[in-house]
Design a protein around this motif. Structure first.
Motif: not given
Length: 335
Positions: A202-227
């Motif tokens: 609608l603004a004569d742009k494409s997705l390439d003109d936008l920075r798409v940066a989705p947020i994800v909440r994560g945790i890495a640990s050898e203690d898998r169950e606690t993570a």
């Protein structure tokens, strides 16, 4: 990994704003492309981001997100331009409509017409960017205008929108320079990218003109169950207690029954039952949580979604400093 990597830090995790700058320095050392912080009812974003900008040289500086209820559009422009100068042009302004709770119970304003207010705020900010004056006549804002006292840079801060729903995301594509959504499954993100693309067109742009940066909440640990327990508790709390929008969004992505169960547990303020109501399948769809190998694979697959330019990694609740350091190191192994 083809996409960039951002680090989202929560201001409440730190004793002083200077500690945020220490985290930014470490993020730059590890190879993160950008650091970003949120603002709700705690610290103002400006001091910690200014300190982070001063202590780093190449790291991008962002926020997720401020609202046009908490600051006037002219002040939003001033804030963005100030941090942009402090960071030598590395700032991106994160803007979003916020929520009824923060708007009404913290800022004392009515949560009325949030999308229209956000759109008009963007237009006022761009007016300041264009000619140093916020003069504007709209449905929400009617501003006579004064001149900005400093010179506006040739490349002012881009504006990223934090939105969830189809209409709001279409608005992000049309009026924003980037999009920073949260709590999307891979399939859900792909569907919503269609709305973003429609807005861009609608603004004569494409997705390439936008920075798409989705947020994800994560945790890495050898203690898998606690993570996974920490991640499960965090995601369940976001679905049940963060107001309606995250839960509604995940429900629309195919998990309406799960969201209903989590919300029922929250009605009783039973956080253990909230976590128990979140099955492994849903946790795995929404968050990278487990061993370092599992987290690396999850983030790599998420980054490979067509249209994604960066993955914005945030921490879950109750993480130790060791777990934070491990998670940062694990994901930057992909860079």
């Amino acid at each position: 990994m083809n996409a960039e990597l951002d680090l989202l830090v929560r201001l409440n995790d730190y004793e002083r704003p200077q500690d945020v700058a220490d985290r930014a320095v470490r993020a730059e050392e590890l190879g993160f492309d950008r650091i970003t912080v949120g603002e709700t009812t705690g610290w103002n974003i400006v001091p910690p981001l200014t300190l982070a900008a001063d202590r780093t040289e190449e790291l991008g500086i962002s926020n997720d997100v401020v609202s046009p209820y908490g600051r006037s559009p002219a002040l939003l422009a001033q804030t963005a331009l100030t941090i942009h100068e402090a960071s030598d042009g590395r700032f991106r302004l994160g803007l979003g409509p916020s929520s009824p709770a923060i708007t009404e119970r913290w800022h004392g304003l009515e949560f009325d017409r949030p999308l229209r207010r956000t759109r008009e705020a963007i237009e006022v900010i761009r007016s300041v960017y264009d000619d140093g004056n916020p003069a504007y006549e709209g449905e929400i804002f009617d501003i006579a205008g004064l001149n900005y006292e400093r010179e506006v840079p040739e490349s002012p801060p881009p504006i990223d929108l934090g939105t969830l729903g189809p209409k709001a995301t279409e608005m992000a594509g049309r009026f924003g320079d980037g999009w920073a959504p949260q709590l999307f499954t891979k399939a859900g993100l792909e569907d919503r990218l269609d709305d973003l693309e429609r807005g861009a067109e609608l603004a004569d742009k494409s997705l390439d003109d936008l920075r798409v940066a989705p947020i994800v909440r994560g945790i890495a640990s050898e203690d898998r169950e606690t993570a996974r327990a920490k991640a499960r508790s965090t995601i369940a709390f976001m679905l049940g207690a963060y107001g309606p929008y995250y839960g509604d969004s995940v429900a629309e992505q195919g998990y309406a029954d799960v969201v209903a169960d989590v919300r029922a547990a929250w009605d009783e303020r039973d956080t253990d039952a909230m976590a128990a109501a979140l099955p492994d399948e849903v946790l795995d769809d929404l968050a990278p949580a487990g061993t370092p190998e599992e987290v690396r694979e999850w983030v790599d697959e998420y980054a490979a979604i067509e249209g994604v330019d960066a993955v914005r990694i945030g921490f879950v609740n109750e993480m130790t400093e060791t777990e934070k350091a491990t998670t940062m190191e694990v994901v930057t192994d992909l860079v």
